[in-house]
Design an enzyme around this catalytic site. Structure first.
Site, short mmCIF file in Angstrom:
data_model
loop_
_atom_site.label_atom_id
_atom_site.label_comp_id
_atom_site.label_asym_id
_atom_site.label_seq_id
_atom_site.Cartn_x
_atom_site.Cartn_y
_atom_site.Cartn_z
N LYS A 135 0.84 -1.21 0.00
CA LYS A 135 0.00 0.00 0.00
C LYS A 135 0.87 1.25 0.00
CE LYS A 135 -3.26 2.31 2.89
NZ LYS A 135 -3.62 2.30 4.29
N ASP A 153 -7.28 0.94 0.44
CA ASP A 153 -7.40 1.18 1.88
C ASP A 153 -8.82 0.79 2.29
OD1 ASP A 153 -9.09 3.18 1.07
OD2 ASP A 153 -8.20 4.72 2.36
#
Ligand code: SF4
Length: 224
Positions: A135, A153
């Site tokens: 991420k 997310d």
């Protein structure tokens, strides 16, 4: 285990996702013209540090901490020049400060040893930095104009499930579905659009479908 939103997609019949994705992006872009990363940074190093500090806390909180942090720590050496307890104190308010300080120091060591003190552009090199997961590497690459994937997310996960863009629960598998669906030119802005839509309208508990530009014809989870 994070809550699943997959069951909500049975509320409304809509066109296949391939036929909806382009319109969804253009309507969200019109609604959230200001959608962009909420972290404050002025260099690739500040971007990397901000994203590393943002785990398990809000962007507002990170910005509050980095406003002072980036005055004191300007280059990788600065993170190694102070005792670890001092760095921990300086990032304390972002939470998980011990682990984050350890990751920051490890990353700075590697930047100095292998990348001349610069943040690498190569995605795999980013992933090898201590404490940098997929991420973080995705956010850093996207903000530098070289998106290698799609950031997933909590908002992107929820919205992708509600919009019927994925049937997966795991972020890595969700990303795999999204990169197949979304045109590469939109990989960087797509998560920002979902994040801002998630914050402003498609709330986890009470989505405000009556205000949503996707509700009438594009969202299988629409309540109206
Ligand atoms: S707010 Fe919009 S995207 Fe969210 S569930 Fe309602 S119609 Fe779908």
């Amino acid at each position: 285990m994070a809550r699943s939103y997959l069951a909500e997609t049975r509320r409304k019949k809509v066109a296949p996702k391939k036929d909806r994705i382009g319109v969804v992006i253009s309507r969200l872009a019109a609604q959230h013209a200001d959608a962009k990363i909420a972290l404050s940074f002025e260099s690739p190093l500040e971007l990397l540090v901000s994203v590393m500090l943002s785990a398990q806390t809000t962007d507002v909180n990170v910005n509050r901490v980095t406003e002072k942090l980036f005055v004191k720590y300007r280059k990788p050496e600065d993170y190694l020049a102070v005792p670890v307890a001092e760095l921990e104190r300086d990032i304390f308010q972002t939470g998980f400060y011990r682990q984050k300080a350890k990751s920051l120091r490890g990353t700075m060591q590697r930047l100095l040893a292998e990348h001349d003190g610069e943040v690498p552009e190569d995605f795999d090199a980013l992933l090898k930095l201590p404490g940098v997961a997929r991420k973080t590497a995705n956010v850093v690459s996207a903000e530098r104009g070289e998106a290698q994937g799609i950031v997933v997310d909590t908002h992107v996960r929820r919205l992708s499930q509600r919009l019927g863009f994925t049937r997966q629960e795991d972020p890595v598998k969700i990303e795999r579905d999204l990169v197949r669906l979304v045109s590469r030119d939109d990989w960087a802005r797509f998560p920002h659009l979902l994040i801002w839509h998630g914050r402003r309208i498609c709330d986890a508990r009470k989505p405000r479908c009556e205000e949503c530009p996707l509700a009438a014809d594009l969202c299988p989870s629409s309540r109206i």
